[in-house]
Write a protein that holds these residues in place. Structure first.
Motif, PDB file in Angstrom:
ATOM      1  N   ASN A 153       0.902  -1.602   0.296  1.00  2.00           N
ATOM      2  CA  ASN A 153      -0.298   0.071  -0.034  1.00  2.00           C
ATOM      3  C   ASN A 153       1.044   1.170  -0.017  1.00  2.00           C
ATOM      4  OD1 ASN A 153      -1.933  -1.664   0.411  1.00  2.00           O
ATOM      5  ND2 ASN A 153      -2.737  -1.321   1.976  1.00  2.00           N
ATOM      6  N   ILE A 154       1.518   1.582   0.390  1.00  3.28           N
ATOM      7  CA  ILE A 154       2.631   2.207   0.935  1.00  3.28           C
ATOM      8  C   ILE A 154       3.606   2.684  -0.848  1.00  3.28           C
ATOM      9  CG2 ILE A 154       4.827   3.327   2.092  1.00  3.28           C
ATOM     10  CD1 ILE A 154       3.227   1.982   4.847  1.00  3.28           C
ATOM     11  N   SER A 155       3.701   1.995  -0.818  1.00  2.19           N
ATOM     12  CA  SER A 155       4.751   1.951  -1.762  1.00  2.19           C
ATOM     13  C   SER A 155       4.035   1.547  -3.656  1.00  2.19           C
ATOM     14  CB  SER A 155       5.230   0.537  -2.305  1.00  2.19           C
ATOM     15  OG  SER A 155       6.498   0.216  -1.141  1.00  2.19           O
ATOM     16  N   ARG A 156       2.428   2.222  -3.017  1.00  6.49           N
ATOM     17  CA  ARG A 156       1.805   2.118  -4.098  1.00  6.49           C
ATOM     18  C   ARG A 156       1.268   3.555  -4.018  1.00  6.49           C
ATOM     19  NH1 ARG A 156       1.412  -0.918  -8.558  1.00  6.49           N
ATOM     20  NH2 ARG A 156       0.255   0.786  -9.294  1.00  6.49           N
ATOM     21  N   ILE A 157       1.847   4.072  -3.257  1.00  7.42           N
ATOM     22  CA  ILE A 157       1.053   5.992  -2.892  1.00  7.42           C
ATOM     23  C   ILE A 157       2.058   6.288  -4.085  1.00  7.42           C
ATOM     24  CG2 ILE A 157       1.146   7.984  -1.061  1.00  7.42           C
ATOM     25  CD1 ILE A 157      -0.595   5.871   0.827  1.00  7.42           C
ATOM     26  N   PHE A 158       3.741   6.141  -3.214  1.00 12.36           N
ATOM     27  CA  PHE A 158       4.999   6.179  -3.786  1.00 12.36           C
ATOM     28  C   PHE A 158       4.938   5.779  -5.397  1.00 12.36           C
ATOM     29  CE2 PHE A 158       6.113   6.385   0.479  1.00 12.36           C
ATOM     30  CZ  PHE A 158       7.068   7.771   0.598  1.00 12.36           C
ATOM     31  N   TYR A 159       4.795   4.689  -5.766  1.00 15.58           N
ATOM     32  CA  TYR A 159       3.992   4.880  -7.431  1.00 15.58           C
ATOM     33  C   TYR A 159       3.518   5.706  -7.869  1.00 15.58           C
ATOM     34  CZ  TYR A 159       4.355   1.893 -11.428  1.00 15.58           C
ATOM     35  OH  TYR A 159       3.540   1.253 -12.803  1.00 15.58           O
ATOM     36  N   PHE A 160       2.714   5.891  -7.522  1.00 19.08           N
ATOM     37  CA  PHE A 160       1.580   7.227  -8.071  1.00 19.08           C
ATOM     38  C   PHE A 160       2.368   8.146  -8.025  1.00 19.08           C
ATOM     39  CE2 PHE A 160      -2.015   9.897  -7.552  1.00 19.08           C
ATOM     40  CZ  PHE A 160      -2.912  10.294  -8.923  1.00 19.08           C
ATOM     41  N   LYS A 161       2.669   8.472  -6.738  1.00 18.27           N
ATOM     42  CA  LYS A 161       3.632  10.060  -6.851  1.00 18.27           C
ATOM     43  C   LYS A 161       3.815  10.074  -7.876  1.00 18.27           C
ATOM     44  CE  LYS A 161       3.495  12.603  -2.476  1.00 18.27           C
ATOM     45  NZ  LYS A 161       2.463  13.431  -2.833  1.00 18.27           N
ATOM     46  N   GLY A 162       5.120   9.161  -8.201  1.00 18.49           N
ATOM     47  CA  GLY A 162       6.422   9.080  -8.948  1.00 18.49           C
ATOM     48  C   GLY A 162       5.320   9.256 -10.062  1.00 18.49           C
ATOM     49  N   TYR A 163       5.085   8.911 -10.498  1.00 19.69           N
ATOM     50  CA  TYR A 163       4.405   8.967 -11.929  1.00 19.69           C
ATOM     51  C   TYR A 163       4.028   9.840 -12.080  1.00 19.69           C
ATOM     52  CZ  TYR A 163       3.585   5.064 -15.810  1.00 19.69           C
ATOM     53  OH  TYR A 163       3.654   4.623 -16.598  1.00 19.69           O
ATOM     54  N   SER A 164       2.908  10.692 -11.290  1.00 24.93           N
ATOM     55  CA  SER A 164       2.747  12.149 -11.803  1.00 24.93           C
ATOM     56  C   SER A 164       3.184  13.257 -11.616  1.00 24.93           C
ATOM     57  CB  SER A 164       1.336  12.251 -10.417  1.00 24.93           C
ATOM     58  OG  SER A 164       0.318  11.031 -10.005  1.00 24.93           O
ATOM     59  N   THR A 165       4.146  12.606 -11.711  1.00 28.71           N
ATOM     60  CA  THR A 165       5.753  14.166 -11.421  1.00 28.71           C
ATOM     61  C   THR A 165       5.720  14.627 -13.106  1.00 28.71           C
ATOM     62  OG1 THR A 165       7.165  12.684 -12.091  1.00 28.71           O
ATOM     63  CG2 THR A 165       6.850  13.950  -9.552  1.00 28.71           C
ATOM     64  N   GLY A 166       4.929  13.206 -14.185  1.00 31.04           N
ATOM     65  CA  GLY A 166       5.141  12.982 -15.888  1.00 31.04           C
ATOM     66  C   GLY A 166       5.898  12.643 -16.127  1.00 31.04           C
ATOM     67  N   ASP A 167       7.434  12.093 -15.416  1.00 35.12           N
ATOM     68  CA  ASP A 167       8.417  11.021 -15.320  1.00 35.12           C
ATOM     69  C   ASP A 167       8.278  10.059 -14.997  1.00 35.12           C
ATOM     70  OD1 ASP A 167      10.478  10.430 -15.485  1.00 35.12           O
ATOM     71  OD2 ASP A 167      12.291  11.570 -14.610  1.00 35.12           O
ATOM     72  N   PRO A 168       7.723   9.235 -16.017  1.00 32.91           N
ATOM     73  CA  PRO A 168       7.483   7.772 -15.687  1.00 32.91           C
ATOM     74  C   PRO A 168       8.495   6.871 -14.390  1.00 32.91           C
ATOM     75  CG  PRO A 168       6.805   7.905 -17.695  1.00 32.91           C
ATOM     76  CD  PRO A 168       7.258   9.558 -17.555  1.00 32.91           C
ATOM     77  N   THR A 169       9.553   7.329 -15.174  1.00 34.10           N
ATOM     78  CA  THR A 169      10.844   6.309 -14.209  1.00 34.10           C
ATOM     79  C   THR A 169      10.771   6.723 -12.971  1.00 34.10           C
ATOM     80  OG1 THR A 169      12.482   8.581 -15.178  1.00 34.10           O
ATOM     81  CG2 THR A 169      12.078   6.747 -16.430  1.00 34.10           C
ATOM     82  N   LYS A 170      10.399   7.538 -12.366  1.00 33.36           N
ATOM     83  CA  LYS A 170      10.072   8.060 -10.978  1.00 33.36           C
ATOM     84  C   LYS A 170       8.726   7.575 -10.381  1.00 33.36           C
ATOM     85  CE  LYS A 170      12.124  13.374 -11.014  1.00 33.36           C
ATOM     86  NZ  LYS A 170      11.483  14.467 -11.118  1.00 33.36           N
ATOM     87  N   ARG A 171       8.316   6.432 -11.215  1.00 34.71           N
ATOM     88  CA  ARG A 171       7.516   5.674 -10.713  1.00 34.71           C
ATOM     89  C   ARG A 171       8.375   4.046  -9.816  1.00 34.71           C
ATOM     90  NH1 ARG A 171       8.011   3.980 -15.268  1.00 34.71           N
ATOM     91  NH2 ARG A 171       7.971   1.286 -15.483  1.00 34.71           N
ATOM     92  N   LEU A 172       9.178   4.267 -10.015  1.00 38.62           N
ATOM     93  CA  LEU A 172       9.180   3.318  -9.577  1.00 38.62           C
ATOM     94  C   LEU A 172      10.973   3.427  -8.278  1.00 38.62           C
ATOM     95  CD1 LEU A 172      10.742   0.994 -12.684  1.00 38.62           C
ATOM     96  CD2 LEU A 172       9.060   0.387 -10.865  1.00 38.62           C
ATOM     97  N   THR A 173      10.849   4.378  -7.573  1.00 39.43           N
ATOM     98  CA  THR A 173      12.113   5.368  -6.538  1.00 39.43           C
ATOM     99  C   THR A 173      12.151   4.799  -5.483  1.00 39.43           C
ATOM    100  OG1 THR A 173      12.124   7.012  -7.933  1.00 39.43           O
ATOM    101  CG2 THR A 173      13.385   7.558  -5.772  1.00 39.43           C
ATOM    102  N   ILE A 174      10.982   4.546  -5.001  1.00 46.75           N
ATOM    103  CA  ILE A 174      10.022   3.202  -3.822  1.00 46.75           C
ATOM    104  C   ILE A 174       9.181   2.841  -4.144  1.00 46.75           C
ATOM    105  CG2 ILE A 174       8.828   4.196  -1.999  1.00 46.75           C
ATOM    106  CD1 ILE A 174      10.339   6.331  -1.136  1.00 46.75           C
ATOM    107  N   GLY A 175       8.792   3.113  -5.394  1.00 45.62           N
ATOM    108  CA  GLY A 175       6.962   2.374  -6.071  1.00 45.62           C
ATOM    109  C   GLY A 175       7.784   1.054  -6.047  1.00 45.62           C
ATOM    110  N   LYS A 176       8.539   0.515  -6.314  1.00 37.78           N
ATOM    111  CA  LYS A 176       9.746  -0.581  -6.640  1.00 37.78           C
ATOM    112  C   LYS A 176       9.343  -1.720  -5.552  1.00 37.78           C
ATOM    113  CE  LYS A 176      14.110   0.453  -5.782  1.00 37.78           C
ATOM    114  NZ  LYS A 176      15.643   0.655  -6.238  1.00 37.78           N
TER     115      LYS A 176
END
Length: 145
Positions: free
Chosen positions: A99-122
């Motif tokens: 759950n917590i990782s999915r929040i970071f996945y979403f927030k990273g993706y929402s920046t407009g740079d899809p690579t940021k979704r995996l920083t913590i989202g991975k």
């Protein structure tokens, strides 16, 4: 017979973690709604077209972050429920990681740079694979009787 005769009392934690994910999903949907207004993407358009909207990529990243969560939700829920029947505490922990990782996945993706979704989202995959092992353990237990 009451359902509590079949499920460990700790299964309640599994239920609460799943409800927490529902609230995360509502929050993501709200973020998509805000992005629709901000980037002028009207319903029923699912994804903006770059040739028609200069902010298409920004909107699409927000939309895609939520869409990915929806795509993974059925697998996550069934693994939590089944694995949690035998390993409720472990699944609760893994579910919180997910759950917590999915929040970071979403927030990273929402920046407009899809690579940021995996920083913590991975780390959501760590939670998911752990749930797979718990569910396999439950299945083997059922087979062995």
């Amino acid at each position: 017979m009451a359902i509590t005769e079949f499920l460990p009392k700790e299964f309640g934690y599994v239920v609460l973690v799943l409800v927490f994910y529902c609230f995360i999903n509502f929050w993501m949907a709200f973020q998509v709604g805000k992005a629709r207004k901000r980037y002028n993407v009207q319903f029923p358009t699912l994804y903006a077209i770059e040739s028609e909207n200069k902010d298409a990529k920004l909107f699409n990243c927000v939309q895609r972050g939520h869409q990915n969560a929806l795509e993974m939700m059925p697998m996550y829920f069934i693994l939590m429920v089944l694995g949690g029947m035998k390993h409720p505490c472990i699944c609760t922990g893994l579910g919180l990681v997910y759950n917590i990782s999915r929040i970071f996945y979403f927030k990273g993706y929402s920046t407009g740079d899809p690579t940021k979704r995996l920083t913590i989202g991975k780390y959501s995959f760590l939670g998911l694979f752990g749930l797979i092992f718990c569910t396999i353990s439950f299945g083997v237990t059922l087979i062995r009787g």
